[in-house]
Scaffold this motif. Structure first.
Motif, PDB file in Angstrom:
ATOM      1  N   ILE A  98       0.836  -1.206   0.000  1.00 45.83           N
ATOM      2  CA  ILE A  98       0.000   0.000   0.000  1.00 45.83           C
ATOM      3  C   ILE A  98       0.871   1.256   0.000  1.00 45.83           C
ATOM      4  CG2 ILE A  98      -1.695   1.303   1.345  1.00 45.83           C
ATOM      5  CD1 ILE A  98      -2.869  -1.082  -0.085  1.00 45.83           C
ATOM      6  N   ARG A  99       1.955   1.244   0.763  1.00 41.57           N
ATOM      7  CA  ARG A  99       2.860   2.394   0.779  1.00 41.57           C
ATOM      8  C   ARG A  99       3.475   2.608  -0.604  1.00 41.57           C
ATOM      9  NH1 ARG A  99       7.017   0.879   4.070  1.00 41.57           N
ATOM     10  NH2 ARG A  99       5.553   0.793   5.790  1.00 41.57           N
ATOM     11  N   TYR A 101       2.191   1.709  -3.461  1.00 43.43           N
ATOM     12  CA  TYR A 101       1.113   2.145  -4.358  1.00 43.43           C
ATOM     13  C   TYR A 101       0.870   3.643  -4.194  1.00 43.43           C
ATOM     14  CZ  TYR A 101      -3.438   2.345  -6.621  1.00 43.43           C
ATOM     15  OH  TYR A 101      -4.475   2.663  -7.440  1.00 43.43           O
ATOM     16  N   HIS A 102       0.835   4.108  -2.952  1.00 43.07           N
ATOM     17  CA  HIS A 102       0.588   5.535  -2.717  1.00 43.07           C
ATOM     18  C   HIS A 102       1.773   6.401  -3.162  1.00 43.07           C
ATOM     19  CE1 HIS A 102      -3.319   5.235  -0.966  1.00 43.07           C
ATOM     20  NE2 HIS A 102      -2.905   4.368  -0.047  1.00 43.07           N
ATOM     21  N   PRO A 106       0.454   9.515  -6.140  1.00 42.34           N
ATOM     22  CA  PRO A 106       0.228  10.491  -5.076  1.00 42.34           C
ATOM     23  C   PRO A 106      -1.111  11.212  -5.249  1.00 42.34           C
ATOM     24  CG  PRO A 106       1.859  11.318  -6.627  1.00 42.34           C
ATOM     25  CD  PRO A 106       1.533   9.916  -7.033  1.00 42.34           C
ATOM     26  N   ARG A 108      -4.070  10.115  -4.658  1.00 43.48           N
ATOM     27  CA  ARG A 108      -5.223   9.225  -4.851  1.00 43.48           C
ATOM     28  C   ARG A 108      -5.639   8.656  -3.502  1.00 43.48           C
ATOM     29  NH1 ARG A 108      -5.024   4.896  -9.436  1.00 43.48           N
ATOM     30  NH2 ARG A 108      -5.481   6.743 -10.640  1.00 43.48           N
ATOM     31  N   GLN A 109      -6.926   8.716  -3.231  1.00 44.67           N
ATOM     32  CA  GLN A 109      -7.454   8.164  -1.984  1.00 44.67           C
ATOM     33  C   GLN A 109      -7.749   6.678  -2.177  1.00 44.67           C
ATOM     34  OE1 GLN A 109      -7.839   9.642   0.946  1.00 44.67           O
ATOM     35  NE2 GLN A 109      -7.047  11.575   0.174  1.00 44.67           N
ATOM     36  N   VAL A 111      -7.127   2.529  -2.918  1.00 47.02           N
ATOM     37  CA  VAL A 111      -6.587   1.771  -4.046  1.00 47.02           C
ATOM     38  C   VAL A 111      -7.689   1.662  -5.097  1.00 47.02           C
ATOM     39  CG1 VAL A 111      -5.650  -0.454  -4.771  1.00 47.02           C
ATOM     40  CG2 VAL A 111      -5.049   0.477  -2.542  1.00 47.02           C
ATOM     41  N   TYR A 112      -7.340   1.991  -6.330  1.00 41.22           N
ATOM     42  CA  TYR A 112      -8.311   1.914  -7.416  1.00 41.22           C
ATOM     43  C   TYR A 112      -8.753   0.462  -7.588  1.00 41.22           C
ATOM     44  CZ  TYR A 112     -10.415   3.127 -11.919  1.00 41.22           C
ATOM     45  OH  TYR A 112     -11.292   3.325 -12.944  1.00 41.22           O
TER      46      TYR A 112
END
Length: 193
Positions: A98-99, A101-102, A106, A108-109, A111-112
């Protein structure tokens, strides 16, 4: 705690499908579904609380020992033990993925939703490989060919004895109070007591 919704739905189905009247309290009638639902919810809560109390007092090795003494097959105890052992590893890999991915997306709230599949696959592969490396390290340091459950005898200390006495006194008190409030038993239509 994941079992609580099952108790809720079983209790709800008892309320809906068991509608026979079994007792009259004044002008109110008590239906069979209400009694069955209350009984199910109380039994479920007592079961869950007793397991949580046992684990908090004895730890996971105590739970493994108790399952072995209850003659639960060793395979199931082993699977449970491995799950508990590697759950921290699973959660750690989730936080790393998750880290990452974020950092790549940057602003994005969350995970798509289209990325859930690939991330789930990566999560499984990364966790499996890391667990394999850990197991290889254990084997290189002289680990056994057969997985040890870590079951050893532990003498109960003062907190365990006090906890047991508390629940014993509580159970006896509730049992006697229930018998006192129930009064003499009624014979219901159909011969049930």
């Amino acid at each position: 705690m994941t079992v609580l919704p099952l108790f809720f739905f079983f209790a709800l189905s008892n309320l809906l499908f068991a509608g026979e009247t079994i007792l009259f309290l004044g002008r109110y009638e008590v239906r069979e579904g209400v009694v069955m639902s209350l009984s199910l919810v109380l039994k479920g809560m007592v079961s869950i609380l007793s397991v949580l109390s046992f684990i908090s007092l004895k730890g996971f090795s105590g739970l493994s020992k108790a399952l072995m003494e209850l003659r639960v097959p060793r395979f199931f105890v082993l699977i449970l033990s491995l799950t508990v052992r590697y759950i921290a590893l699973l959660l750690e890999e989730v936080s790393v993925i998750i880290r990452a991915y974020h950092l790549r997306a940057p602003g994005r709230q969350g995970v798509y939703w289209k990325d859930w599949g690939p991330l789930g696959g990566q999560w499984f592969i990364r966790t499996y490989k890391r667990a394999e490396r850990i197991q290889n390290a254990i084997d290189c340091r002289g680990g056994q060919a057969e997985y040890s459950l870590g079951v050893h005898s532990v003498k109960p200390g003062l907190p365990g004895v006090l906890w047991f006495l508390f629940w014993l006194i509580y159970s006896v008190t509730v049992f006697r109070l229930g018998n006192t409030l129930a009064g003499p038993r009624m014979i219901l239509p159909g011969g049930a007591v």
